[in-house]
Design a protein around this motif. Structure first.
Motif, mmCIF file in Angstrom:
data_model
loop_
_atom_site.group_PDB
_atom_site.id
_atom_site.type_symbol
_atom_site.label_atom_id
_atom_site.label_comp_id
_atom_site.label_asym_id
_atom_site.label_seq_id
_atom_site.Cartn_x
_atom_site.Cartn_y
_atom_site.Cartn_z
ATOM 1 N N HIS A 22 0.834 -1.210 0.000
ATOM 2 C CA HIS A 22 0.000 0.000 0.000
ATOM 3 C C HIS A 22 0.864 1.254 0.000
ATOM 4 C CE1 HIS A 22 -2.596 3.179 1.621
ATOM 5 N NE2 HIS A 22 -3.593 2.515 1.047
ATOM 6 N N ASP A 23 1.914 1.247 0.820
ATOM 7 C CA ASP A 23 2.791 2.417 0.897
ATOM 8 C C ASP A 23 3.487 2.669 -0.443
ATOM 9 O OD1 ASP A 23 2.097 2.731 3.526
ATOM 10 O OD2 ASP A 23 3.935 1.851 4.343
ATOM 11 N N ILE A 24 3.943 1.590 -1.076
ATOM 12 C CA ILE A 24 4.636 1.725 -2.366
ATOM 13 C C ILE A 24 3.693 2.293 -3.418
ATOM 14 C CG2 ILE A 24 5.642 0.428 -4.293
ATOM 15 C CD1 ILE A 24 6.862 -1.476 -2.204
ATOM 16 N N VAL A 25 2.528 1.677 -3.543
ATOM 17 C CA VAL A 25 1.590 2.088 -4.589
ATOM 18 C C VAL A 25 1.097 3.514 -4.341
ATOM 19 C CG1 VAL A 25 -0.637 1.575 -5.647
ATOM 20 C CG2 VAL A 25 0.925 -0.278 -5.124
ATOM 21 N N SER A 26 0.855 3.849 -3.092
ATOM 22 C CA SER A 26 0.404 5.211 -2.775
ATOM 23 C C SER A 26 1.467 6.235 -3.147
ATOM 24 C CB SER A 26 0.083 5.320 -1.277
ATOM 25 O OG SER A 26 -0.988 4.485 -0.928
ATOM 26 N N ALA A 27 2.724 5.940 -2.809
ATOM 27 C CA ALA A 27 3.808 6.876 -3.110
ATOM 28 C C ALA A 27 4.000 7.035 -4.607
ATOM 29 C CB ALA A 27 5.106 6.399 -2.456
ATOM 30 N N VAL A 28 3.969 5.923 -5.316
ATOM 31 C CA VAL A 28 4.136 5.987 -6.774
ATOM 32 C C VAL A 28 2.944 6.690 -7.417
ATOM 33 C CG1 VAL A 28 4.294 4.614 -8.889
ATOM 34 C CG2 VAL A 28 5.672 3.991 -6.890
ATOM 35 N N GLY A 29 1.752 6.395 -6.938
ATOM 36 C CA GLY A 29 0.563 7.050 -7.477
ATOM 37 C C GLY A 29 0.624 8.558 -7.338
ATOM 38 N N ARG A 30 1.087 9.024 -6.177
ATOM 39 C CA ARG A 30 1.211 10.477 -5.980
ATOM 40 C C ARG A 30 2.268 11.065 -6.915
ATOM 41 N NH1 ARG A 30 0.711 8.853 -0.505
ATOM 42 N NH2 ARG A 30 2.975 8.892 -0.263
ATOM 43 N N ALA A 31 3.352 10.312 -7.113
ATOM 44 C CA ALA A 31 4.434 10.810 -7.970
ATOM 45 C C ALA A 31 4.006 10.873 -9.434
ATOM 46 C CB ALA A 31 5.663 9.923 -7.821
#
Length: 319
Positions: free
Chosen positions: A113-122
């Motif tokens: 979740h943390d990875i996907v959230s960070a990439v999604g924001r980027a």
């Protein structure tokens, strides 16, 4: 498909048949932001509008475990305008998993979740953003939780390879599990795993409830597989592999020339044999050629035999 479906083979396969889009081998992300050339080396299609020579859009896949590093690299990659960015949570290779990459992360839904959230924001909607997963590491106990972490984190789509990391590539693929995942998330899901024929596609569709599939080794073993599936769905003749060989054989020499131009000479023969090894699952002529080439190491002899095989195939083509 690390070490197999690279840009050279993508170019040939997508000249033979149409695909909606394809995905590169993974780009490993560890420390720091990679320069553009690192992405262009894995995806030279980025220099061609992010499309193969056959016109198929190319998405670039990232692999890693650090949310911030993946996000920073996704931002860099998005500037190069790929057709999409994909995150790899499916690779079962021990060397990858030992460094906390690929399928081993499926035991850590919070990190997913943390990875996907960070990439999604980027990425911020600049390019399509997808993730590929397996059913788990040793078992399927956290499959739903992992998929929900990816969907709730912001992935636009999830591709599910219907085996665990421990399963590797051993049949069967557990397609009914994909149906369970699709019911548990609010984003589109694509089925993947053990689809070698139009019959396999129909069984996968029946068991998963999904129309969309991602083809891996099946498309390498039969570059016309997507065409055969579409023909079956339309009630048309899907063709006969033996009779279709004249459409496939010329791609072998095209691939050979690409390999010679970019791969060390001592590895060139192995690359074309690797493709033939899969093609022989579908095409009897590929079996004959593979057995003839198998003991050959000299590149000049390999080229002569490939040219002869293509000439023979073309001579036997109807019309």
């Amino acid at each position: 498909m690390e070490g197999l479906l690279d840009a050279r083979l993508r170019a040939e396969v997508t000249r033979i048949a149409h695909y909606d889009w394809c995905v590169t081998e993974f780009v490993r992300v560890t420390d720091g932001v990679l320069p553009p050339r690192s992405y262009q080396r894995v995806a030279p299609e980025l220099l061609n509008g992010a499309r193969t020579e056959g016109g198929v859009p190319v998405r670039v896949q990232l692999l890693g475990s650090d949310p911030q590093q993946l996000a920073a690299n996704a931002d860099q990659l998005a500037r190069l305008e790929p057709a999409g960015i994909d995150l790899n949570f499916g690779c079962p290779a021990p060397t990858v998993n030992r460094h906390r990459g690929g399928a081993v992360l499926l035991d850590e839904p919070e990190l997913l979740h943390d990875i996907v959230s960070a990439v999604g924001r980027a990425v911020a909607g600049r390019v399509p953003f997808t993730a590929k997963m397996r059913l788990g590491v040793r078992d399927t106990s956290r499959a739903i939780e992992a998929a929900q972490a990816l969907a709730e984190g912001g992935a636009d789509m999830i591709v599910v390879h219907a085996r665990t990391k421990l399963d590797g590539y051993k049949p069967p693929a557990h397609w009914p599990w994909i149906a369970r995942i699709a019911e548990a998330v609010r984003v589109p899901v694509v089925a993947n795993g053990e689809i070698w024929s139009a019959d396999d596609y129909l069984r996968c569709r029946s068991e998963s409830g999904l129309r969309d599939v991602m083809l891996g080794r099946g498309a390498v073993a039969d570059p016309l597989l997507a065409t055969r599936i579409r023909a079956r769905l339309a009630g048309e003749d899907e063709g006969d592999p033996a009779g279709d060989w004249p459409r496939i054989a010329p791609a072998l020499t095209g691939y050979w020339r690409r390999v010679l131009a970019h791969v060390e000479a001592r590895h060139a023969a192995g690359r074309v044999k690797q493709w033939l090894n899969l093609l022989r699952r579908t095409y009897p002529q590929a079996e004959t050629l593979y057995q003839a080439l198998r003991p050959v190491r000299d590149n000049t002899t390999v080229e002569r035999m490939l040219m002869a095989a293509v000439a023979e195939a073309c001579a036997q083509a109807p019309g």
